[in-house]
Design a protein around this motif. Structure first.
Motif, PDB file in Angstrom:
ATOM      1  N   GLU A 103       0.831  -1.205   0.000  1.00  0.00           N
ATOM      2  CA  GLU A 103       0.000   0.000   0.000  1.00  0.00           C
ATOM      3  C   GLU A 103       0.868   1.258   0.000  1.00  0.00           C
ATOM      4  O   GLU A 103       0.559   2.235  -0.683  1.00  0.00           O
ATOM      5  CB  GLU A 103      -0.941  -0.014   1.202  1.00  0.00           C
ATOM      6  CG  GLU A 103      -2.044  -1.040   1.085  1.00  0.00           C
ATOM      7  CD  GLU A 103      -2.872  -1.207   2.353  1.00  0.00           C
ATOM      8  OE1 GLU A 103      -2.479  -0.679   3.412  1.00  0.00           O
ATOM      9  OE2 GLU A 103      -3.907  -1.873   2.275  1.00  0.00           O
TER      10      GLU A 103
ATOM     11  N   THR B 148       2.211   1.690  -3.420  1.00  0.00           N
ATOM     12  CA  THR B 148       1.166   2.229  -4.292  1.00  0.00           C
ATOM     13  C   THR B 148       0.982   3.722  -4.048  1.00  0.00           C
ATOM     14  O   THR B 148       0.793   4.498  -4.982  1.00  0.00           O
ATOM     15  CB  THR B 148      -0.164   1.490  -4.056  1.00  0.00           C
ATOM     16  OG1 THR B 148       0.043   0.098  -4.284  1.00  0.00           O
ATOM     17  CG2 THR B 148      -1.249   1.986  -4.982  1.00  0.00           C
ATOM     18  N   ALA B 149       1.051   4.140  -2.780  1.00  0.00           N
ATOM     19  CA  ALA B 149       0.913   5.563  -2.445  1.00  0.00           C
ATOM     20  C   ALA B 149       1.995   6.385  -3.138  1.00  0.00           C
ATOM     21  O   ALA B 149       1.740   7.498  -3.606  1.00  0.00           O
ATOM     22  CB  ALA B 149       0.969   5.761  -0.934  1.00  0.00           C
TER      23      ALA B 149
ATOM     24  N   GLN C  47      -5.601  11.461  -9.261  1.00  0.00           N
ATOM     25  CA  GLN C  47      -5.578  10.918  -7.901  1.00  0.00           C
ATOM     26  C   GLN C  47      -6.987  10.896  -7.317  1.00  0.00           C
ATOM     27  O   GLN C  47      -7.404   9.904  -6.714  1.00  0.00           O
ATOM     28  CB  GLN C  47      -4.678  11.775  -6.988  1.00  0.00           C
ATOM     29  CG  GLN C  47      -3.202  11.606  -7.223  1.00  0.00           C
ATOM     30  CD  GLN C  47      -2.385  12.451  -6.249  1.00  0.00           C
ATOM     31  OE1 GLN C  47      -2.761  12.617  -5.100  1.00  0.00           O
ATOM     32  NE2 GLN C  47      -1.266  12.984  -6.719  1.00  0.00           N
TER      33      GLN C  47
ATOM     34  N   ARG D 263      -8.952   7.516  -6.299  1.00  0.00           N
ATOM     35  CA  ARG D 263      -9.348   7.267  -4.898  1.00  0.00           C
ATOM     36  C   ARG D 263     -10.863   7.063  -4.778  1.00  0.00           C
ATOM     37  O   ARG D 263     -11.326   6.200  -4.032  1.00  0.00           O
ATOM     38  CB  ARG D 263      -8.881   8.411  -4.009  1.00  0.00           C
ATOM     39  CG  ARG D 263      -7.389   8.368  -3.741  1.00  0.00           C
ATOM     40  CD  ARG D 263      -6.956   9.357  -2.657  1.00  0.00           C
ATOM     41  NE  ARG D 263      -5.606   9.078  -2.228  1.00  0.00           N
ATOM     42  CZ  ARG D 263      -4.520   9.699  -2.681  1.00  0.00           C
ATOM     43  NH1 ARG D 263      -4.648  10.641  -3.589  1.00  0.00           N
ATOM     44  NH2 ARG D 263      -3.327   9.365  -2.237  1.00  0.00           N
TER      45      ARG D 263
ATOM     46  N   SER E  25     -12.850   5.958  -7.059  1.00  0.00           N
ATOM     47  CA  SER E  25     -13.197   4.685  -7.679  1.00  0.00           C
ATOM     48  C   SER E  25     -12.735   3.507  -6.840  1.00  0.00           C
ATOM     49  O   SER E  25     -13.515   2.629  -6.498  1.00  0.00           O
ATOM     50  CB  SER E  25     -12.558   4.614  -9.072  1.00  0.00           C
ATOM     51  OG  SER E  25     -12.666   3.318  -9.598  1.00  0.00           O
ATOM     52  N   ARG E  26     -11.450   3.503  -6.456  1.00  0.00           N
ATOM     53  CA  ARG E  26     -10.855   2.333  -5.802  1.00  0.00           C
ATOM     54  C   ARG E  26     -11.107   2.263  -4.304  1.00  0.00           C
ATOM     55  O   ARG E  26     -11.286   1.186  -3.768  1.00  0.00           O
ATOM     56  CB  ARG E  26      -9.349   2.305  -6.063  1.00  0.00           C
ATOM     57  CG  ARG E  26      -8.990   2.245  -7.521  1.00  0.00           C
ATOM     58  CD  ARG E  26      -9.488   0.970  -8.151  1.00  0.00           C
ATOM     59  NE  ARG E  26      -9.295   1.039  -9.589  1.00  0.00           N
ATOM     60  CZ  ARG E  26      -9.356   0.027 -10.398  1.00  0.00           C
ATOM     61  NH1 ARG E  26      -9.623  -1.164  -9.941  1.00  0.00           N
ATOM     62  NH2 ARG E  26      -9.175   0.188 -11.679  1.00  0.00           N
ATOM     63  N   TYR E  27     -11.098   3.401  -3.646  1.00  0.00           N
ATOM     64  CA  TYR E  27     -11.241   3.380  -2.189  1.00  0.00           C
ATOM     65  C   TYR E  27     -12.682   3.593  -1.728  1.00  0.00           C
ATOM     66  O   TYR E  27     -13.092   3.065  -0.711  1.00  0.00           O
ATOM     67  CB  TYR E  27     -10.329   4.423  -1.543  1.00  0.00           C
ATOM     68  CG  TYR E  27      -8.852   4.170  -1.787  1.00  0.00           C
ATOM     69  CD1 TYR E  27      -8.298   2.913  -1.573  1.00  0.00           C
ATOM     70  CD2 TYR E  27      -8.023   5.171  -2.249  1.00  0.00           C
ATOM     71  CE1 TYR E  27      -6.945   2.667  -1.808  1.00  0.00           C
ATOM     72  CE2 TYR E  27      -6.666   4.935  -2.484  1.00  0.00           C
ATOM     73  CZ  TYR E  27      -6.137   3.677  -2.256  1.00  0.00           C
ATOM     74  OH  TYR E  27      -4.816   3.440  -2.490  1.00  0.00           O
ATOM     75  N   GLU E  28     -13.449   4.400  -2.499  1.00  0.00           N
ATOM     76  CA  GLU E  28     -14.836   4.659  -2.107  1.00  0.00           C
ATOM     77  C   GLU E  28     -15.827   3.769  -2.858  1.00  0.00           C
ATOM     78  O   GLU E  28     -16.998   3.724  -2.537  1.00  0.00           O
ATOM     79  CB  GLU E  28     -15.194   6.131  -2.337  1.00  0.00           C
ATOM     80  CG  GLU E  28     -14.394   7.095  -1.467  1.00  0.00           C
ATOM     81  CD  GLU E  28     -14.759   8.549  -1.745  1.00  0.00           C
ATOM     82  OE1 GLU E  28     -15.958   8.838  -1.966  1.00  0.00           O
ATOM     83  OE2 GLU E  28     -13.848   9.396  -1.753  1.00  0.00           O
ATOM     84  N   GLY E  29     -15.336   3.093  -3.915  1.00  0.00           N
ATOM     85  CA  GLY E  29     -16.188   2.170  -4.669  1.00  0.00           C
ATOM     86  C   GLY E  29     -17.255   2.842  -5.511  1.00  0.00           C
ATOM     87  O   GLY E  29     -18.285   2.253  -5.813  1.00  0.00           O
TER      88      GLY E  29
ATOM     89  N   MET F  32      -9.004  -3.952  -4.423  1.00  0.00           N
ATOM     90  CA  MET F  32      -9.472  -2.621  -4.075  1.00  0.00           C
ATOM     91  C   MET F  32     -10.937  -2.468  -4.435  1.00  0.00           C
ATOM     92  O   MET F  32     -11.427  -3.096  -5.293  1.00  0.00           O
ATOM     93  CB  MET F  32      -8.646  -1.587  -4.798  1.00  0.00           C
ATOM     94  CG  MET F  32      -7.189  -1.657  -4.376  1.00  0.00           C
ATOM     95  SD  MET F  32      -6.205  -0.439  -5.193  1.00  0.00           S
ATOM     96  CE  MET F  32      -6.594   0.963  -4.248  1.00  0.00           C
TER      97      MET F  32
END
Length: 196
Positions: free
Chosen positions: A123, A126-127, A138, A142, A144-148, A196
């Motif tokens: 992780e 990736t950061a 970015q 974020r 898309s991948r972290y909040e879905g 993710m």
């Protein structure tokens, strides 16, 4: 108002078979919303349902010569739409199964050998890659991948077009893939992205 708005489905099919685009538009207007709600029950996704409906209606247009005039148009469209929805569900199930298998394989490898990178390091790595992206890329990544969030939801939140979201997302993934490949970690890129 469409010139054929008062016509029956059977009359519209006759006109459709004569390549009448206005009749197709009338069918679209009549059936789009019904098919969308039908698809939504299967897919539970606005974006996926919208795509299924458009695919069903495109299928109707491209195969218009083969349609039986006495066949109920609704039954024909619902059958196509149901098939498209089930195909999407099967595809998603296959993708999820493949992703889970890949993740399980990665965990087996990492447990049976010395860890090359643990998940926290991965992780962090990736950061570092994310820092190479533009601010907008970015943000899209974020969300898309972290909040879905779906591409449509991101577009609405950021007040940009869905095409712009797709472009930012594609560029972000391309940059991150290069970042991972530069360190010989391309296989971990796909594992990490799938989780993710």
């Amino acid at each position: 108002m469409n010139a054929y708005s008062g016509y029956t489905d059977q009359q519209l099919v006759v006109l459709l078979k004569q390549n009448n685009e206005t009749a197709f538009r009338a069918i679209f207007d009549i059936w789009h919303k019904k098919l969308y709600h039908f698809s939504l029950r299967y897919l539970n996704s606005r974006e996926q349902s919208e795509e299924a409906v458009h695919d069903a209606l495109i299928n109707l247009w491209t195969s218009r010569e083969k349609i039986e005039e006495d066949q109920p148009l609704g039954a024909y469209l619902y059958t196509i739409c149901k098939r498209l929805c089930l195909n999407r569900i099967r595809e998603a199930a296959r993708y999820n199964a493949a992703s889970e298998n890949l993740w399980a394989r990665y965990q087996d490898i990492s447990h049976s050998t010395e860890d090359i990178l643990n998940l926290a390091e991965l992780e962090a790595f990736t950061a570092l890659g994310l820092e190479k992206l533009s601010k907008q890329q970015q943000l899209v990544f974020r969300m898309s991948r972290y909040e879905g969030l779906s591409q449509q939801e991101i577009a609405e939140r950021l007040n940009i077009s869905k095409e712009t979201v797709k472009k930012h997302s594609a560029e972000a993934l391309k940059t991150l893939r290069v970042h991972f490949e530069a360190y010989g970690l391309s296989c971990l890129f796909f594992v990490f992205m799938s989780k993710m």
